[in-house]
Design a protein around this motif. Structure first.
Motif, short mmCIF file in Angstrom:
data_model
loop_
_atom_site.label_atom_id
_atom_site.label_comp_id
_atom_site.label_asym_id
_atom_site.label_seq_id
_atom_site.Cartn_x
_atom_site.Cartn_y
_atom_site.Cartn_z
N GLU A 267 0.84 -1.21 0.00
CA GLU A 267 0.00 0.00 0.00
C GLU A 267 0.87 1.25 0.00
O GLU A 267 0.63 2.20 -0.74
N ALA A 268 1.90 1.24 0.85
CA ALA A 268 2.78 2.40 0.94
C ALA A 268 3.57 2.58 -0.36
O ALA A 268 3.71 3.70 -0.86
N LEU B 231 2.70 1.73 -3.35
CA LEU B 231 1.83 2.18 -4.44
C LEU B 231 1.66 3.69 -4.42
O LEU B 231 1.35 4.31 -5.43
N LYS B 232 1.85 4.28 -3.24
CA LYS B 232 1.70 5.73 -3.14
C LYS B 232 3.02 6.48 -3.27
O LYS B 232 3.06 7.60 -3.74
#
Lengths: 327, 324
Positions: free
Chosen positions: A217-218, A220-221
């Motif tokens: 998740e991290a 992807l950002k």
């Protein structure tokens, strides 16, 4: 004090029992020579790590089934992830005068004393799956297990051949400091060296699904362009799939995913096209172990390092293999 | 009170600023498939279980207790639910079963502490160790994967905002209402300050202590559901591993005293957010895994030093040194 007395009493009792046991079952064993018994039946003492994961359960089952198939009498103990339990188990195998001892060491160090006892009793030792860290390599006959560097290399080689314009790789590492994590990272890096591919971000996901998901998740950002995810095991890859889906991308298409292990859940995702490639880390080393045991007991020379037979899976191969996966 | 919360706020803002400097798009939040999507949303969603467990922990700590078993209880909740769903059961029934079992575990903890008078740290250590074993027994040592859409909502679902954080905030609101708008909060604090004196003053110390342990176990159970539903799988070995430490840390950063008798729910909220932001920061700015733990430790020490009585005294003296 009371505890010491009870422990001592239990040890004496156990010794007495095992003495009876070995006296009854095998006469050849008591002569001290590490030869197969008269009836040709080999006795193996196996000290397993414990039941920590699906992989380990499959490993245990494979050893038990192969022993039965090979006509080897198996004495099995489960150490519940504790070294002292394994040492106790190995000592009891020595007292029972088994023909061969095999075990998966919980940790790398602290085995010299008990292995020396086995050596003095003329009982050959085979290591499975994990190595021990000792200067004296005469303490064990051979080490049967996966080559983690090779696994990482296979993953990298496949990506090199199937990159298709992909450049940016993010890596989900195993537990920091664990041998599979260090070696799988190294093998992969070696393989992709000198190509357009580069690892743009790498973090540990602790071999768990939630770890893999949170790190992904991290990534992807914070990482502008991700083409490939390389996860050190299936579980982190499965977590990454969830994160990729939540970001509105298609795992396996927008972002390629490569993992190691090939457990059932991973293979299911591979067959569904959500993972692109899995390098197998094979827990089913029972047959190889039994072959080695027979050779060692017969006094034949065996190579000091035997690598488990392992393969790789693409999506198509996963579809045919999936029904046979037991773990 | 204000002073106590000032430094956690400063720490949180500083961490967020660090992220913005390294990743300028850190604050950007967009709508993705009908829900909000961005790093801040991740912090809220992934921080929800820690926040929920920390809430239960706050009340336990306020009574001068501690509950080490919450991580194991969370693992059990996930294990029970996933095993039941995997064997064809209904997701809601499964979650109900998990909550009921965990309430029983909370009763057990409360019984050991309030009736038998065992030190909380020892009493809950029993379940911390045994609980993982129970979870392993339930799952037979395997990772149980489930595919159930209504269960997935608990941890990974959205109602514009992540459902997980909505649950945690609802519980926070409820606890704030019940303990701060009634005398319950005061009674909990009085039990923490001096159980015997509060009993002599007519407070049912035993019932209150028992209740907070059951509440903590229920919070842990719901957090366990979030953790396992987030990845649609129950991992008895790793679910909620060390989360009791994160929760205690969140409570302490929030200014609640481990000696009992004083607690701050807002502080706990801040503490939980700081811990999750810290983790996300590590991933976002790309700190090498080898030094992650050291980085986290430095931040935590800095926050604690700022809050410590000595730190405050030094700063006050510094201000007095300036001629008025």
């Amino acid at each position: 004090m009371l505890k010491k007395i009870t422990t001592a009493a239990a040890a004496v009792l156990l010794a007495a029992l095992t003495a009876c046991g070995s006296g009854g079952s095998g006469d050849a064993g008591s002569s001290g020579a590490p030869k197969a018994n008269d009836d040709g039946k080999i006795t193996m003492g196996f000290a397993q790590v414990g039941a920590e994961s699906g992989w380990r359960t499959a490993n245990t089952k494979s050893i038990q089934e192969s022993a039965e198939k090979a006509g080897i009498e198996l004495k099995f103990s489960d150490a519940q992830q504790k070294q002292e339990n394994q040492i106790k188990a190995i000592r009891s195998y020595i007292q029972q005068k088994v023909d061969v001892i095999a075990f998966s060491p919980v940790v790398e160090t602290g085995w010299d004393a008990v292995l020396l006892e086995a050596k003095r009793a003329n009982i050959p030792v085979i290591l499975t799956d994990r190595a021990v860290d000792s200067d004296d390599t005469s303490l064990y006959k051979t080490f049967l297990g996966s080559d983690f560097v090779e696994e990482g290399k296979k993953a990298g080689e496949w990506l090199k051949a199937n990159a298709g314009g992909a450049k940016n790789v993010v890596e989900l590492q195993g537990t920091t400091g664990a041998a599979p994590a260090i070696d799988r990272k190294k093998g992969f890096e070696d393989a992709i060296q000198g190509t357009d591919l580069k690892i743009v971000a790498t973090q540990t996901g602790d071999f768990t699904r939630s770890g893999g998901k949170q790190v992904m998740e991290a990534f992807l950002k914070s990482v502008p362009q991700i083409d490939v995810v390389y996860a050190h095991n299936d579980d982190m890859g499965l977590g990454a799939i969830e994160a990729i889906k939540a970001a509105g991308k298609v795992p396996g298409k927008d972002i390629k995913i490569i993992t190691v292990d090939a457990v059932k859940d991973g293979m299911t995702a591979l067959a569904a096209g959500e993972i692109n490639f899995i390098v197998e880390c094979n827990p089913l080393l029972g047959d190889q172990l039994m072959d080695l045991a027979k050779k060692v007991v017969a006094g034949e020379e065996v190579p000091p390092r035997v690598v488990t037979e392992e393969t790789t899976f693409t999506s198509e191969q996963a579809k045919t293999e999936l029904p046979n996966r037991k773990y | 009170m204000k002073n106590r919360l000032l430094w956690p706020v400063v720490a949180l803002v500083a961490l967020l600023m660090l992220n913005v400097v390294v990743t300028p798009s850190f604050f950007s939040v967009r709508l993705q498939d009908g829900h909000l999507y961005g790093s801040l949303i991740d912090i809220l969603r992934n921080g929800a279980p820690t926040l929920l467990i920390a809430l239960g922990m706050t009340l336990v700590i306020a009574t001068r207790g501690i509950d080490l078993s919450v991580g194991a209880v969370a693992a059990i909740a996930g294990a029970v639910t996933c095993t039941h769903i995997a064997s064809g059961g209904n997701a809601w029934v499964a979650m109900g079963l998990a909550l009921a079992l965990c309430a029983v575990l909370g009763l057990w903890n409360g019984f050991l502490v309030s009736v038998l008078g065992i030190q909380p740290i020892i009493a809950t250590l029993v379940l911390m160790t045994a609980g993982r074993g129970i979870a392993m027994l339930i799952t037979e040592g395997q990772i149980i994967t489930v595919n159930d859409d209504s269960y997935r909502q608990v941890g990974a679902g959205f109602l514009v905002l992540p459902i997980a954080i909505l649950i945690s905030l609802a519980v926070l609101g409820l606890v704030a209402l019940v303990t701060r708008r009634t005398a319950l909060g005061l009674l909990i604090e009085s039990v923490g300050v001096n159980p015997s004196a509060s009993r002599l003053a007519g407070v049912r110390a035993r019932t209150i202590i028992w209740t907070v342990y059951v509440f903590a176990a229920l919070c842990a159970a719901v957090a366990g559901l979030m953790i396992s539903s987030n990845v649609s799988a129950a991992d008895a070995n790793n679910a909620g591993l060390w989360i009791e430490m994160d929760a205690i840390l969140a409570v302490v950063i929030g200014g609640t005293s481990l000696a009992g008798g004083r607690y701050s729910l807002t502080g706990t909220l801040l503490g939980a957010l700081i811990i999750q932001t810290l983790t996300t920061t590590v991933y976002t700015i790309g700190i090498a895994p080898e030094i992650t733990l050291v980085f986290k430790a430095i931040v935590v020490i800095a926050v604690c030093l700022m809050q410590a009585p000595v730190g405050i005294r030094v700063r006050v003296r510094g201000k007095q040194g300036v001629p008025a």
